[in-house]
Design an enzyme around this catalytic site. Sequence first.
Site, PDB file in Angstrom:
ATOM      1  N   GLU A   1      -0.434  -1.437   9.016  1.00  0.00           N
ATOM      2  CA  GLU A   1      -1.092  -1.868   7.777  1.00  0.00           C
ATOM      3  C   GLU A   1      -2.452  -2.491   8.090  1.00  0.00           C
ATOM      4  O   GLU A   1      -2.748  -3.618   7.683  1.00  0.00           O
ATOM      5  CB  GLU A   1      -0.203  -2.890   7.040  1.00  0.00           C
ATOM      6  CG  GLU A   1       1.210  -2.386   6.803  1.00  0.00           C
ATOM      7  CD  GLU A   1       2.081  -3.344   5.990  1.00  0.00           C
ATOM      8  OE1 GLU A   1       1.559  -4.296   5.388  1.00  0.00           O
ATOM      9  OE2 GLU A   1       3.306  -3.122   5.974  1.00  0.00           O
TER      10      GLU A   1
ATOM     11  N   GLU B   1       9.777  -7.594   7.598  1.00  0.00           N
ATOM     12  CA  GLU B   1       9.548  -9.034   7.461  1.00  0.00           C
ATOM     13  C   GLU B   1      10.824  -9.888   7.403  1.00  0.00           C
ATOM     14  O   GLU B   1      10.979 -10.748   6.541  1.00  0.00           O
ATOM     15  CB  GLU B   1       8.673  -9.298   6.227  1.00  0.00           C
ATOM     16  CG  GLU B   1       7.332  -8.578   6.315  1.00  0.00           C
ATOM     17  CD  GLU B   1       6.518  -8.635   5.020  1.00  0.00           C
ATOM     18  OE1 GLU B   1       6.911  -9.336   4.091  1.00  0.00           O
ATOM     19  OE2 GLU B   1       5.468  -7.961   4.955  1.00  0.00           O
TER      20      GLU B   1
HETATM   21  O1  G3I Z   1       3.519  -1.756 -10.883  1.00  0.00           O
HETATM   22  C1  G3I Z   1       3.102  -2.923 -11.609  1.00  0.00           C
HETATM   23  C2  G3I Z   1       2.424  -2.529 -12.867  1.00  0.00           C
HETATM   24  O2  G3I Z   1       3.362  -1.898 -13.694  1.00  0.00           O
HETATM   25  C3  G3I Z   1       1.853  -3.790 -13.533  1.00  0.00           C
HETATM   26  O3  G3I Z   1       1.110  -3.414 -14.658  1.00  0.00           O
HETATM   27  C4  G3I Z   1       0.921  -4.527 -12.565  1.00  0.00           C
HETATM   28  C5  G3I Z   1       0.369  -5.810 -13.157  1.00  0.00           C
HETATM   29  O4  G3I Z   1       0.130  -6.774 -12.168  1.00  0.00           O
HETATM   30  O5  G3I Z   1       1.655  -4.843 -11.431  1.00  0.00           O
HETATM   31  C6  G3I Z   1       2.136  -3.695 -10.739  1.00  0.00           C
HETATM   32  O6  G3I Z   1       2.802  -4.083  -9.608  1.00  0.00           O
HETATM   33  C7  G3I Z   1       2.016  -4.549  -8.537  1.00  0.00           C
HETATM   34  C8  G3I Z   1       2.175  -3.605  -7.359  1.00  0.00           C
HETATM   35  O7  G3I Z   1       1.533  -4.148  -6.233  1.00  0.00           O
HETATM   36  C9  G3I Z   1       1.639  -2.216  -7.634  1.00  0.00           C
HETATM   37  O8  G3I Z   1       0.257  -2.264  -7.840  1.00  0.00           O
HETATM   38  C10 G3I Z   1       2.513  -5.950  -8.188  1.00  0.00           C
HETATM   39  O9  G3I Z   1       2.196  -6.846  -9.242  1.00  0.00           O
HETATM   40  C11 G3I Z   1       1.871  -6.408  -6.900  1.00  0.00           C
HETATM   41  O10 G3I Z   1       2.487  -7.628  -6.503  1.00  0.00           O
HETATM   42  C12 G3I Z   1       2.088  -5.376  -5.821  1.00  0.00           C
HETATM   43  O11 G3I Z   1       1.459  -5.831  -4.653  1.00  0.00           O
HETATM   44  C13 G3I Z   1       1.809  -5.139  -3.474  1.00  0.00           C
HETATM   45  C14 G3I Z   1       2.487  -6.099  -2.503  1.00  0.00           C
HETATM   46  O12 G3I Z   1       2.764  -5.410  -1.298  1.00  0.00           O
HETATM   47  C15 G3I Z   1       3.791  -6.649  -3.044  1.00  0.00           C
HETATM   48  O13 G3I Z   1       4.245  -7.634  -2.218  1.00  0.00           O
HETATM   49  C16 G3I Z   1       0.522  -4.593  -2.854  1.00  0.00           C
HETATM   50  O14 G3I Z   1      -0.029  -3.594  -3.708  1.00  0.00           O
HETATM   51  C17 G3I Z   1       0.836  -3.987  -1.485  1.00  0.00           C
HETATM   52  O15 G3I Z   1      -0.376  -3.682  -0.836  1.00  0.00           O
HETATM   53  C18 G3I Z   1       1.594  -5.003  -0.631  1.00  0.00           C
HETATM   54  O16 G3I Z   1       1.914  -4.417   0.583  1.00  0.00           O
HETATM   55  C19 G3I Z   1       2.572  -5.262   1.538  1.00  0.00           C
HETATM   56  C20 G3I Z   1       3.470  -4.372   2.379  1.00  0.00           C
HETATM   57  O17 G3I Z   1       4.342  -3.652   1.554  1.00  0.00           O
HETATM   58  C21 G3I Z   1       4.237  -5.203   3.411  1.00  0.00           C
HETATM   59  N1  G3I Z   1       3.342  -5.979   4.218  1.00  0.00           N
HETATM   60  C22 G3I Z   1       2.397  -6.826   3.487  1.00  0.00           C
HETATM   61  C23 G3I Z   1       1.600  -5.977   2.504  1.00  0.00           C
HETATM   62  C24 G3I Z   1       0.551  -6.813   1.808  1.00  0.00           C
HETATM   63  O18 G3I Z   1       1.168  -7.788   1.016  1.00  0.00           O
END
Ligand code: G3I
Length: 356
Positions: A265, A158
Amino acid sequence: MNPSVQLLNLIILSFLISSCTTSKKDDQPQNLSEAYNDYFKIGVAIGPRTLETDQAELILEQFVSLTAENVMKIGPIHPKRDSFNWGPADQIAEFARSNDMVMRGHTLCWHNQVPDWLFILGEQEVIRDTLLNRLKFHVTEVVSRYKDIVYAWDVVNEAISDKDGEQYRNNKWFEIVGEDYIAKAFQYAHETDPDAMLFYNDYGVVNPVKREKIYLMIKNLLGQGVPIHGIGIQAHWSIEKPTEEELVKTIELFASLGLKIHITELDISIYPSREDQEISQAEFLETAEQKQVEQYQMIFNVFRKYKDHIENVTFWGISDRRSWLDNYPVAGRKNYPLLFDKDLQPKKAYDVVIKF
Ligand code: G3I
């Protein structure tokens, strides 16, 4: 009965049984990976905890390629400057090794999910050389650890801007290093594992304006001899977009650069826009499911047609039990974007994807 006639009957019977079994199997592939064996690898993005649940069985049954949804990103895997958190990523890698699967590595250089230490030295922001040294250290450590199991890396994620008239996303990497952080990341990854396929990965790739920006960047990188082998089309799509025409144009454009294409994805949101009201599963089955079936059917028809260019199609999640789309773009709005429902049962969309 004459023993030789008896023997002949037995031979005929066993031939009939074996040809029946074979034709039944040929007609009905038992899983996605079998159905697409002659086309491309079918993968799924997962977290390590899913491997300790009933979802592990479904992963083994359907997929041959794994992506870590979060745990290989810089923040989670490299939380402190001098120490790595290998455990969660190792768990996925070990599962892949023990089950003869491959992995896509996601992702070595991104502006999101970065650790606090990365851009800071003491009280100050790091200078260009320090940041490049850190990038090199990170890439070398991570790529070398998973060299045996990760066959393709999303090296840079990105980096292109969504803003009109702006080519590169104005993130910390760009601000501190300049645009060549992209080339450097590819070089470091290639030096560490010359056999790995290296990808630039982005969303919105079917959007004509963004597609053009990405095309120009990759063409330019290839012209400089940067080791970039493919484009990762994220494919966070919806029941309305993309159109077949835009999808085909996109694939043909990147294929014309000689790049391999990975659909990295894939999910099909049932909400065309962020303003749509949440609907229940019952409403989904009544109102949106057929559109989702048609969209999955269309995109897989196109993917199959371009099988010489597409090498991997990875779903961003296992089932509708949990998806990142349950919280994006509207927090708490349930989505149903994948091929299996929350009970891990195949949906109608699964049937059209598997039967062709
Ligand atoms: O790990 C913490 C955990 O410790 C905490 O308790 C919890 C509370 O909210 O958050 C956890 O982290 C989260 C993480 O996912 C793991 O579940 C983050 O808040 C959350 O923002 C994060 O979201 C991920 C996102 O990328 C981050 O930008 C999504 O799961 C994941 O599917 C998403 O994937 C991205 C690709 O990497 C790149 N392309 C877009 C795609 C969708 O956004």
